[in-house]
Design a protein around this motif. Sequence first.
Motif, PDB file in Angstrom:
ATOM      1  N   ASP A 131      -4.462  -2.355   5.309  1.00 54.43           N
ATOM      2  CA  ASP A 131      -3.042  -2.666   5.178  1.00 54.43           C
ATOM      3  C   ASP A 131      -2.864  -3.523   3.927  1.00 54.43           C
ATOM      4  OD1 ASP A 131      -0.384  -3.244   5.444  1.00 54.43           O
ATOM      5  OD2 ASP A 131      -0.582  -4.368   7.322  1.00 54.43           O
ATOM      6  N   ARG A 146       0.130  -4.217   2.376  1.00 57.09           N
ATOM      7  CA  ARG A 146       1.522  -4.612   2.165  1.00 57.09           C
ATOM      8  C   ARG A 146       1.672  -6.044   1.664  1.00 57.09           C
ATOM      9  NH1 ARG A 146       4.073  -2.868   7.748  1.00 57.09           N
ATOM     10  NH2 ARG A 146       2.026  -3.605   8.400  1.00 57.09           N
ATOM     11  N   TYR A 198       0.970  -3.729  -4.038  1.00 57.40           N
ATOM     12  CA  TYR A 198       1.791  -2.887  -3.160  1.00 57.40           C
ATOM     13  C   TYR A 198       3.197  -2.681  -3.728  1.00 57.40           C
ATOM     14  CZ  TYR A 198       3.850  -0.936   1.061  1.00 57.40           C
ATOM     15  OH  TYR A 198       4.481  -0.112   1.951  1.00 57.40           O
ATOM     16  N   ARG A 220       0.344   2.387  -5.358  1.00 58.40           N
ATOM     17  CA  ARG A 220       0.302   2.918  -3.985  1.00 58.40           C
ATOM     18  C   ARG A 220      -0.056   4.396  -3.985  1.00 58.40           C
ATOM     19  NH1 ARG A 220       5.786   1.332  -1.175  1.00 58.40           N
ATOM     20  NH2 ARG A 220       6.395   0.425  -3.148  1.00 58.40           N
TER      21      ARG A 220
END
Length: 113
Positions: free
Chosen positions: A9, A11, A16, A22
């Motif tokens: 993850d 984020r 990000y 991305r």
Amino acid sequence: MSKWVIIQDARDLPCYRNLNARLVYLHCAMGCDISSYVYTCSLRRLAIEVGISYEAVRHALKALAADGLVEVGSTTQPTTQTATQPATQLTTQRTTHLTTIKINKIDTANRTA
């Protein structure tokens, strides 16, 4: 058979916010070899596959490497092409720079639907 890839993850990481980073990260993670987590191609080929410019790929990989999501290595490989003329001749092209992108912190699992 489908290939499932579980990625980190990202984020909360600065990369990000960069849409190209991305895209490059997802493309490389989904296309990497599941035994070594390595994706190998030229930067120009990666730009074509993702649909962004060469410079955008370079910037995205720098951002991903700075955040520790990928490790980028580069090698130079001379290529030789055989001409399709009546007299076969070998012409040496410009060198191709292959980029190895190692995806960090990734897990894979082969599952069937």
